[in-house]
Design an enzyme around this catalytic site. Sequence first.
Site, mmCIF file in Angstrom:
data_model
loop_
_atom_site.group_PDB
_atom_site.id
_atom_site.type_symbol
_atom_site.label_atom_id
_atom_site.label_comp_id
_atom_site.label_asym_id
_atom_site.label_seq_id
_atom_site.Cartn_x
_atom_site.Cartn_y
_atom_site.Cartn_z
ATOM 1 N N ARG A 21 -7.099 26.710 -4.595
ATOM 2 C CA ARG A 21 -8.227 26.675 -5.531
ATOM 3 C C ARG A 21 -7.720 26.145 -6.860
ATOM 4 N NH1 ARG A 21 -10.953 29.923 -9.203
ATOM 5 N NH2 ARG A 21 -9.202 31.353 -9.180
ATOM 6 N N HIS A 58 -0.001 40.882 5.834
ATOM 7 C CA HIS A 58 -0.704 41.528 4.716
ATOM 8 C C HIS A 58 -0.706 43.047 4.908
ATOM 9 C CE1 HIS A 58 -2.114 37.829 3.019
ATOM 10 N NE2 HIS A 58 -3.074 37.593 3.892
HETATM 11 N N1 LIG Z 1 1.546 25.978 -3.795
HETATM 12 C C1 LIG Z 1 0.890 26.875 -4.534
HETATM 13 N N2 LIG Z 1 1.325 27.195 -5.762
HETATM 14 C C2 LIG Z 1 0.656 28.089 -6.524
HETATM 15 N N3 LIG Z 1 -0.470 28.730 -6.122
HETATM 16 C C3 LIG Z 1 -0.933 28.450 -4.891
HETATM 17 C C4 LIG Z 1 -0.293 27.526 -4.044
HETATM 18 N N4 LIG Z 1 -0.993 27.446 -2.889
HETATM 19 C C5 LIG Z 1 -2.025 28.286 -3.008
HETATM 20 N N5 LIG Z 1 -2.009 28.891 -4.217
HETATM 21 C C6 LIG Z 1 -2.978 29.848 -4.764
HETATM 22 O O1 LIG Z 1 -2.773 31.118 -4.145
HETATM 23 C C7 LIG Z 1 -4.039 31.781 -4.015
HETATM 24 C C8 LIG Z 1 -4.322 32.038 -2.563
HETATM 25 O O2 LIG Z 1 -3.558 33.164 -2.208
HETATM 26 P P1 LIG Z 1 -2.946 33.348 -0.764
HETATM 27 O O3 LIG Z 1 -2.223 32.133 -0.378
HETATM 28 O O4 LIG Z 1 -2.216 34.637 -0.799
HETATM 29 O O5 LIG Z 1 -4.255 33.485 0.137
HETATM 30 S S1 LIG Z 1 -4.293 34.143 1.592
HETATM 31 O O6 LIG Z 1 -4.102 35.593 1.413
HETATM 32 O O7 LIG Z 1 -3.261 33.525 2.409
HETATM 33 O O8 LIG Z 1 -5.656 33.835 2.079
HETATM 34 C C9 LIG Z 1 -5.070 30.858 -4.637
HETATM 35 O O9 LIG Z 1 -5.128 31.244 -6.001
HETATM 36 P P2 LIG Z 1 -6.379 30.921 -6.940
HETATM 37 O O10 LIG Z 1 -6.291 29.469 -7.250
HETATM 38 O O11 LIG Z 1 -6.181 31.761 -8.164
HETATM 39 O O12 LIG Z 1 -7.608 31.301 -6.197
HETATM 40 C C10 LIG Z 1 -4.408 29.514 -4.432
HETATM 41 O O13 LIG Z 1 -4.920 28.501 -5.269
#
Ligand SMILES: Nc1ncnc2c1ncn2[C@@H]1O[C@H](COP(=O)(O)OS(=O)(=O)O)[C@@H](OP(=O)(O)O)[C@H]1O
Length: 331
Positions: free
Chosen positions: A297, A134
Amino acid sequence: MAAGSVPLLSEDAVPLQECRDLIASLPVDHRVVPVRQYQGFWWPESTLPGVIAVQRHFKSRPDDVFLATYPKSGTTWLKSLAFAVTTRSQYPLSDHPLLQINPHQCVHSLERMFNRGRSSEIDALPSPRILATHMLHSVLPDSIAASDCRIVYLWRDPKDVIVSAWHFGEKVLGTREYQAEWPVDKVAMAHCEGISTHATIWDHILGYWRARMHRPEKILFLRYEEMLAEPAANLKRMADFLGCPFSPEEEKAGMVEEIVTLCSFNNLSGLAINKPSSDVTDEGTKLQLLNNASFFRKGERGDWRNHMSPEVARRMDEMTMEKLQGSGLSF
Ligand SMILES: Nc1ncnc2c1ncn2[C@@H]1O[C@H](COP(=O)(O)OS(=O)(=O)O)[C@@H](OP(=O)(O)O)[C@H]1O
């Protein structure tokens, strides 16, 4: 917590010992979680030892691949896709490690591993390594910035990043007061004023985008919303960039779509390994609360509409336009 003390993620981690004095001497802000100002940006105190240790000790290899993201921009998804695409000849998709372990265990986060004193595990990884970070581009160690390694950068609508981070913050802090004291609109407006950790989302994106100007063939830009809309096309772009393009036979056999499905939000979030673990409580520490379920989420675009007022959303969009104007990166 006494002012000047450093919270301990892992007491015995070498980086913590080494950086303790430096960190304790940095400007601190305790309003939400303790943050320290370091090299022009505010960092969560708990992650700073890892960042400093990476800067001092990490040695990049020319064939390293870095997955770079602002937190909550889709890191978990990117890790799963990069891991699945680069290891596809090693594992049958029907019995894949991603079905048994969380993507964050498949691809290590650089500064987190250093924070935990586990840098030797990074050193021991065979080439080509895939690592995630990050960190802003401007604070990466020279060995990354100067080396020939490839970087995949994933970015996302800042409004959804804020909303996602807000939900995560509530989980990590484990306090109901957090949501009341820091409603989404307040967090978003503070971000627009530059009050944030890891720099602002815009500065983070632009740092990597400008670096891409100098090394376009080494830095791939992906966007979360485009990946949702066209996952197969974007996965193929990533495979090409990582030097492991899908063969016509693989494409014909449906391998691209299978990997997309394996790494989809619905699939990963539904696995037992990624369900909330029962030992997590509201009284838990940050580390305990970082359970696998907290990385999943909704996985949608546009959830900001359910949490952010139209005025604040407009302000964020204006900021995005202003910041990206003239950069060549369109929103
Ligand atoms: N497979 C897949 N496909 C699409 N979206 C996904 C996936 N996995 C995680 N997410 C969504 O990504 C958000 C979390 O972001 P990060 O993974 O960057 O989080 S972190 O920085 O590693 O803590 C978080 O977004 P929000 O749902 O909007 O909160 C997750 O739900």
